[in-house]
Each structure stands twice: as C-alpha cells, then as structure tokens.
Scaffold this motif. Structure first.
Motif: not given
Length: 242
Positions: A124, A126, A140-141, A144, A167-168, A170-171, A174-175
């Motif tokens: 992620f 992070l 959003g963080m 994650k 989530l944006d 990209k996030g 990813q999910v």
C-alpha cells in the motif's frame, strides 16, 4: 460446486416491527467473490453485521467453514476478516503498533506478524507512515490499515462493507487486485457495495436484496435473464429488478 465455506440459511432479523432481513439464504464456495447490492435500507449492512457476529439473528443459521456462528463465535472470528465501511482505529497508536496489536489478538508469532505487516506497508506504499500516529492519517490511509489488520491472520473468509469507500483510484485498484489475488488462492470474499461497477467486474455472483428479501441471485448474465434485459449493464438490470 464444492462444500459451502459460508452458508446462510433462512436468516431473519427483526428490530421490533421492522423485518430487516427476511428468509435470506445463500451458499458461497471457496475462492468466490460475492456482492450483495440493494437500495438504501434494504438490509445489506444488517446482513454484514449478522455475518460477523455484531448482531444475532432472530432465527436462521450462519455457518462459516462448517462452524455454527451462534454456537462457537470465537472460532468463527478466528477465520474471518471484517472490513467495515467506517474505519475505527486507535488514534494514539502508530500504524505499526496497530498491526502488532491486531496480530496479538490472533496469537500470531511476532516474527510472522512483522513480516506480514511489512508486506502490507510495501503493497500500500505506507512505509513512511508506519511509525506515525494514526490520528494524522487521511481517511484513505486509515482504510488501508483497516484492510491490512483484517487480513494479517490470513482469514478464510473476508466480509467487507463498501470495500472502496474513501480510497483514491490507485488505492481502489490496489484493493481490487488484492481481493482477486486472495480469491485465486482460495479465500472467499462477501461484500456489500453500492458500486455496480465493482460488483459487475469483480464478483462471480451478485445477490440483490430489497426490503430484507433476496429477490435475485446469480451471475450477471443470469440476472440479465431474470430481468429480461440481455444487453443491459448491472446498473440497468438492478433498476429493472427493483
């Protein structure tokens, strides 16, 4: 079809005069991604809360990996991961401390927990926030980290309420990729979502719930047949059926 990993049978939940779920039955097999969609107030979140043991059914049964949730809730909670739509985290912990705390709840070996946490930090992006207090994280963080905590013990079944909220792009990507990879390796995902695009592109089957009843269940093509709307996308099929 293999034996059901998640099974709801004749599930009813009443709040006084309100019938929140009404005779809901569903079987999910290993490695299946299933979406539950429906109008606001249809019973989606109630169903999610029943599945994770936050509510008790008025009648009916829930079995996860063959275990009766009402009879052995602790065993069931060892093998599921729950991702709520509104992340709750301990603001005075760092992200690293939060994942250590969750891993401890599942009695994970500290070395294994550390390795898995580092994998999530990397996945992620992070790493630079791992040792900062959660109170400074964006929504959003936080989402994650909630997802990371829910998956750190490698659950057999993941139960998700609105997986991409906050989530944006990209996030969100990813999910979606993470869930698809997990399912290819045998994990089962049950999600409630308002996103027709997520349900249509990610899920093997979709259930439509309205006024507490499951009014349709199947692949998107099967739902099209039921709606007699062969060329429609899931949104148009949903609107026709409801």
């Amino acid at each position: 079809m293999s034996e059901a990993v998640l099974s709801l049978q004749k599930l009813h939940k009443r709040f006084g005069a309100l019938q929140a779920t009404n005779d809901v039955s569903l079987d999910l097999k290993q490695g299946e991604i299933h979406a539950l969609i429906g109008p606001n107030g249809a019973g989606k979140t109630t169903t999610i809360k029943l599945l994770v043991g936050l509510l008790k059914p008025s009648s009916g049964t829930i079995h996860i990996d063959g275990v009766n949730l009402e009879q052995d809730p602790i065993q069931v909670k060892k093998i599921i991961g729950y991702i709520p739509d509104r992340p709750f985290l301990y603001n005075k912990l760092t992200g690293w401390e939060y994942l250590e705390f969750v891993a401890g709840l599942y009695s994970l070996d500290p070395g294994i927990a550390r390795d898995r946490a580092e994998q999530f930090f990397t996945f992620f992006d992070l790493q630079e926030f791992a040792h900062e207090l959660i109170e400074g994280y964006s929504h959003g963080m936080k989402q994650k980290f909630i997802i990371s905590g829910a998956l750190i013990h490698k659950p057999k079944v993941i139960i998700v309420d609105e997986p991409l909220v906050g989530l944006d792009p990209k996030g969100a990507r990813q999910v979606k990729q993470l869930f698809q990879d997990l399912c290819e390796n045998g994990t089962t995902v049950f999600m409630s979502t308002h996103s027709m695009g997520v349900a249509e592109t990610m899920c093997h089957r979709v259930g439509i719930i309205q006024k507490g009843k499951m009014i349709a269940l199947g692949t998107v093509d099967q739902l099209r047949s039921q709606a007699e709307h062969q060329r429609g996308d899931l949104e148009s099929v949903f609107l026709k059926l409801t």
